[in-house]
Design a protein around this motif. Structure first.
Motif, mmCIF file in Angstrom:
data_model
loop_
_atom_site.group_PDB
_atom_site.id
_atom_site.type_symbol
_atom_site.label_atom_id
_atom_site.label_comp_id
_atom_site.label_asym_id
_atom_site.label_seq_id
_atom_site.Cartn_x
_atom_site.Cartn_y
_atom_site.Cartn_z
ATOM 1 N N LEU A 134 0.825 -1.215 0.000
ATOM 2 C CA LEU A 134 0.000 0.000 0.000
ATOM 3 C C LEU A 134 0.858 1.263 0.000
ATOM 4 N N TRP A 137 2.124 1.667 -3.524
ATOM 5 C CA TRP A 137 1.023 2.095 -4.376
ATOM 6 C C TRP A 137 0.697 3.568 -4.121
ATOM 7 N N CYS A 138 0.674 3.956 -2.853
ATOM 8 C CA CYS A 138 0.394 5.347 -2.494
ATOM 9 C C CYS A 138 1.479 6.273 -3.041
ATOM 10 N N THR A 141 1.076 6.596 -6.844
ATOM 11 C CA THR A 141 -0.096 7.400 -7.178
ATOM 12 C C THR A 141 0.135 8.864 -6.828
ATOM 13 N N ALA A 142 0.776 9.123 -5.700
ATOM 14 C CA ALA A 142 1.084 10.509 -5.322
ATOM 15 C C ALA A 142 2.062 11.140 -6.309
ATOM 16 N N ALA A 157 -4.595 8.964 -3.862
ATOM 17 C CA ALA A 157 -3.401 8.743 -3.031
ATOM 18 C C ALA A 157 -3.744 8.900 -1.550
ATOM 19 N N ILE A 160 -5.609 5.797 -0.488
ATOM 20 C CA ILE A 160 -4.703 4.661 -0.302
ATOM 21 C C ILE A 160 -3.931 4.822 1.017
ATOM 22 N N ALA A 161 -3.521 6.049 1.309
ATOM 23 C CA ALA A 161 -2.832 6.308 2.578
ATOM 24 C C ALA A 161 -3.753 6.018 3.758
ATOM 25 N N TRP A 164 -3.821 2.386 4.305
ATOM 26 C CA TRP A 164 -2.605 1.964 4.999
ATOM 27 C C TRP A 164 -2.718 2.228 6.491
#
Length: 168
Positions: A134, A137-138, A141-142, A157, A160-161, A164
């Motif tokens: 995660l 991925w974050c 995406t960020a 983002a 996703i954070a 997490w």
């Protein structure tokens, strides 16, 4: 589909060409349109983002369900192709004044990136946990949100954070 401000700019240019307004008035009207232009959140844009999220999920479910039927090289190539097509296609559409669809494609690409992390990790038996996936991925995406100056990718983002944080 062109927005209101784009249509008004085209009308002002046409009025100036046919002599209905003088160049000074046209310039004043263009400045007023630019000053009062705003990015609105419409039902269509919300629907497009939801469709992009569902399409991204459909891609991931399809790949996961048929994962063993694909050779490894094809798996990785298909995942990278979806990511590349999403980001490049979104940029092209955004440049052609289809911002909502372009942003939606970026969301599909970000979802494909997240799925790729998990699926490639599973395919090559990489060690790690869901939390580190995660975070990766974050971060991806960020980075895309910063590079593309995209509000929906920024929201993704942050989401996703948040996932997490819940996982931790």
């Amino acid at each position: 589909m062109a927005g209101y401000a784009t249509r008004v700019r085209a009308d002002i240019a046409r009025w100036r060409e046919i002599g209905l307004i003088d160049p000074a008035t046209a310039e004043a009207l263009m400045r007023d349109v630019a000053a009062n232009e705003r990015a609105s959140l419409s039902f269509g844009s919300i629907l497009a983002m939801m469709a992009a999220l569902l399409f991204g999920a459909a891609i991931l479910i399809f790949v996961a369900a048929n994962w063993e039927a694909f050779p490894r090289l094809l798996r990785v190539a298909a995942l990278f192709a979806v990511i590349l097509a999403g980001y490049v296609g979104g940029a092209v559409l955004k440049k052609r004044d289809h911002a909502v669809i372009g942003e939606a494609l970026w969301i599909v690409a970000a979802a494909a990136f997240g799925g790729s992390i998990a699926l490639v990790g599973q395919m090559y038996h990489l060690s790690g946990d869901e939390a580190s996936a995660l975070v990766t991925w974050c971060a991806g995406t960020a980075l895309a949100a910063i590079a593309l100056r995209s509000s929906p990718l920024t929201v993704a983002a942050v989401g996703i954070a948040d996932a997490w944080l819940v996982l931790k």
